[in-house]
Design an enzyme around this catalytic site. Structure first.
Site, PDB file in Angstrom:
ATOM      1  N   ASP A 113       2.583  11.369 -63.048  1.00  0.00           N
ATOM      2  CA  ASP A 113       2.078  12.672 -62.606  1.00  0.00           C
ATOM      3  C   ASP A 113       2.733  13.108 -61.296  1.00  0.00           C
ATOM      4  O   ASP A 113       3.198  14.239 -61.150  1.00  0.00           O
ATOM      5  CB  ASP A 113       0.560  12.615 -62.403  1.00  0.00           C
ATOM      6  CG  ASP A 113      -0.174  12.159 -63.650  1.00  0.00           C
ATOM      7  OD1 ASP A 113       0.485  11.983 -64.692  1.00  0.00           O
ATOM      8  OD2 ASP A 113      -1.395  11.982 -63.564  1.00  0.00           O
ATOM      9  N   GLU A 149      -3.475   8.244 -54.141  1.00  0.00           N
ATOM     10  CA  GLU A 149      -4.471   8.326 -55.217  1.00  0.00           C
ATOM     11  C   GLU A 149      -4.977   6.929 -55.599  1.00  0.00           C
ATOM     12  O   GLU A 149      -6.162   6.730 -55.844  1.00  0.00           O
ATOM     13  CB  GLU A 149      -3.895   9.058 -56.445  1.00  0.00           C
ATOM     14  CG  GLU A 149      -4.950   9.294 -57.509  1.00  0.00           C
ATOM     15  CD  GLU A 149      -4.730  10.548 -58.355  1.00  0.00           C
ATOM     16  OE1 GLU A 149      -3.904  11.399 -57.977  1.00  0.00           O
ATOM     17  OE2 GLU A 149      -5.403  10.676 -59.383  1.00  0.00           O
ATOM     18  N   ASP A 164       3.184   3.955 -69.732  1.00  0.00           N
ATOM     19  CA  ASP A 164       3.595   3.867 -68.311  1.00  0.00           C
ATOM     20  C   ASP A 164       3.204   2.523 -67.694  1.00  0.00           C
ATOM     21  O   ASP A 164       4.015   1.885 -67.032  1.00  0.00           O
ATOM     22  CB  ASP A 164       3.052   5.054 -67.486  1.00  0.00           C
ATOM     23  CG  ASP A 164       1.539   5.216 -67.547  1.00  0.00           C
ATOM     24  OD1 ASP A 164       0.886   4.564 -68.392  1.00  0.00           O
ATOM     25  OD2 ASP A 164       1.003   5.998 -66.739  1.00  0.00           O
TER      26      ASP A 164
HETATM   27  P1  ADP Z   1      -6.577  16.163 -63.163  1.00  0.00           P
HETATM   28  O1  ADP Z   1      -5.601  15.530 -62.223  1.00  0.00           O
HETATM   29  O2  ADP Z   1      -6.301  15.818 -64.587  1.00  0.00           O
HETATM   30  O3  ADP Z   1      -6.717  17.643 -62.977  1.00  0.00           O
HETATM   31  P2  ADP Z   1      -8.381  14.515 -61.683  1.00  0.00           P
HETATM   32  O4  ADP Z   1      -9.793  14.133 -61.872  1.00  0.00           O
HETATM   33  O5  ADP Z   1      -7.379  13.448 -61.534  1.00  0.00           O
HETATM   34  O6  ADP Z   1      -8.009  15.515 -62.854  1.00  0.00           O
HETATM   35  O7  ADP Z   1      -8.259  15.422 -60.372  1.00  0.00           O
HETATM   36  C1  ADP Z   1      -9.147  16.502 -60.152  1.00  0.00           C
HETATM   37  C2  ADP Z   1      -9.676  16.430 -58.743  1.00  0.00           C
HETATM   38  O8  ADP Z   1      -8.600  16.646 -57.803  1.00  0.00           O
HETATM   39  C3  ADP Z   1     -10.679  17.516 -58.413  1.00  0.00           C
HETATM   40  O9  ADP Z   1     -11.971  17.143 -58.813  1.00  0.00           O
HETATM   41  C4  ADP Z   1     -10.555  17.603 -56.901  1.00  0.00           C
HETATM   42  O10 ADP Z   1     -11.241  16.548 -56.277  1.00  0.00           O
HETATM   43  C5  ADP Z   1      -9.068  17.378 -56.691  1.00  0.00           C
HETATM   44  N1  ADP Z   1      -8.355  18.671 -56.660  1.00  0.00           N
HETATM   45  C6  ADP Z   1      -7.384  19.076 -57.486  1.00  0.00           C
HETATM   46  N2  ADP Z   1      -6.973  20.331 -57.179  1.00  0.00           N
HETATM   47  C7  ADP Z   1      -7.723  20.731 -56.127  1.00  0.00           C
HETATM   48  C8  ADP Z   1      -7.806  21.942 -55.349  1.00  0.00           C
HETATM   49  N3  ADP Z   1      -7.033  22.997 -55.610  1.00  0.00           N
HETATM   50  N4  ADP Z   1      -8.705  21.974 -54.342  1.00  0.00           N
HETATM   51  C9  ADP Z   1      -9.475  20.910 -54.077  1.00  0.00           C
HETATM   52  N5  ADP Z   1      -9.454  19.773 -54.771  1.00  0.00           N
HETATM   53  C10 ADP Z   1      -8.600  19.671 -55.794  1.00  0.00           C
HETATM   54 MG    MG Z   2      -5.351  13.467 -61.917  1.00  0.00          MG
END
Ligand code: ADP
Ligand code: MG
Length: 387
Positions: free
Chosen positions: A172, A160, A37
């Site tokens: 994503d 992000e 990407d």
């Molecule tokens: P991935 O995107 O692979 O799941 P990331 O580290 O990029 O991992 O994103 C995870 C983070 O996104 C969590 O630690 C939190 O801060 C935020 N997040 C994702 N889903 C939620 C949710 N349902 N409620 C609150 N925060 C969330």
């Molecule tokens: Mg992520």
């Protein structure tokens, strides 16, 4: 999956009023096209049948109150002063999206939001993008704002990148916004043009989380990006018109590889070969040639393991175990690497036995517990209910 009626009741209990609507946006998994990407190449992801749900209602003032059922935590902020929260980092994904909407001069009022996700958080299936896109879409609907799917994806990615501080690509958020049920999308990360490719109903996509996470992910990711950048700079000595590794052919790299230091050449070789593989894999899928598609997945894995060096022994074990199981067409590491998950393509009739055997054999070999998800290609962001 969170139930719409349970979300409505939880919202009402928390905010003392019923929600206006509920939206959902899915996570994603990439079938092939890894570390392409940021080289302006191609990726081939599906949106999965796991999603972040947001129940929402507009408020007459300028406050956003947001509750995450996953964290059992609430935060609130004023539209006029959106700053980074150090106490509740998860809220920054929401704050960044709201800030992005306001930065585009869109007429956004305050809102009450209740979030619940069944995308595993931090598991490489992009819960973060599904959160950003679902919140953005909920606010769009509440405020009667029209944004195209591409615009919403770019806004979420911007949140992000600049607000959370994570330099992710566009894949994503693009899938959370524009995924298509029953299809993978061949996405050109250079111009965001895309082609939906049907996934035959007789195969399933299996994601297997190795349970292994390495702390060096961020620095290793940056080091790989830097190597790609260096390769382009050096190759320009003889190929002045290239702007990214996307523009370099396998033949050009073979002829001009002497320009690159020994540590950089294999990195470039992975990217250039992976872009070609992704295009060939998309053609194979289009024709229903699952055998060729699967062979390209194994090749992709070998390239990521040997040339890009982002695999780990546990992940290599998962791929080799998958290869030995009935009904498996192909398997590879997916996501940034250094642990995380594999993705496998498995015939529908064999998928339950495949998942059981893979989990059991992996535990025997490594002592680790895998988490296995059998995924169906799903639709991007959508409205789940209106009250
Ligand atoms: P991935 O995107 O692979 O799941 P990331 O580290 O990029 O991992 O994103 C995870 C983070 O996104 C969590 O630690 C939190 O801060 C935020 N997040 C994702 N889903 C939620 C949710 N349902 N409620 C609150 N925060 C969330
Ligand atoms: Mg992520």
């Amino acid at each position: 999956m969170p139930e719409v009626s349970a979300l409505r009741d939880a919202f009402t209990a928390r905010f003392g009023i019923t929600p206006r609507l509920i939206v959902r946006a899915p996570g994603r998994v990439n079938l092939i096209g890894e570390h392409t990407d940021y080289n302006e190449g191609f990726v081939l992801p599906i949106a999965i049948d796991r999603a972040t749900f947001v129940a929402a209602r507009a408020r007459p003032d300028h406050t956003v109150r947001v509750y995450s059922a996953n964290f059992a935590a609430e935060d609130s902020f004023d539209l006029a002063r959106i700053e980074r929260s150090a106490e509740q980092p998860w809220s920054n994904y929401v704050r960044g999206v709201v800030k992005g909407l306001l930065a585009r001069d869109l007429p956004i009022l305050g809102a009450d939001l209740l979030i619940e996700s069944d995308v595993p958080l931090g598991g490489g299936l992009s819960s973060s993008a599904s959160l950003e896109v679902s919140v953005g879409y909920a606010l769009q609907l509440l405020n009667n704002v029209d944004l195209l799917g591409e615009e919403l994806a770019l806004l979420a990615q911007g949140a992000e990148n600049s607000f959370v501080g994570m330099q992710c690509g566009i894949m994503d958020q693009f899938m959370a916004a524009l995924g298509r049920a029953g299809h993978a999308l061949l996405l050109d990360c250079r111009d965001l043009s895309y082609t939906p490719i049907p996934i035959p109903p007789d195969v399933r996509v299996v994601v297997c989380d190795s349970g292994v996470r390495h702390t060096l992910v961020g620095s290793a990711y940056n080091e790989r990006r830097a190597a790609c950048h260096e390769a382009v700079t050096l190759l320009k000595a003889r190929l002045p018109r290239i702007a990214a590794l996307r523009d370099v052919t396998t033949e050009q790299l073979a002829v001009n590889g002497d320009l690159l230091p020994p540590a950089v050449l294999p990195r470039a070789r992975h990217v250039v070969s992976e872009i070609g593989r992704t295009l060939r894999a998309a053609e194979a899928l289009e024709r229903g040639d699952l055998r060729l598609f699967g062979a390209l997945m194994y090749e992709s894995h070998a390239s990521l393991r040997d040339d890009y060096e982002v695999s780990v022994p546990e992940i290599d074990t998962l791929v080799e175990l998958a290869r030995g199981l009935p009904g498996c067409y192909g398997s590879r590491i997916t996501g940034g690497g250094f642990g995380g998950s594999t993705v496998s393509l498995v015939s529908t009739g064999a998928v339950e036995a495949f998942a059981d055997a893979l989990g059991a054999q992996y535990q025997d070999r490594t002592g680790n517990q895998a988490k296995i998800l059998i995924c169906t290609p799903s639709e991007g962001v959508s409205r789940a209910a209106t009250f």
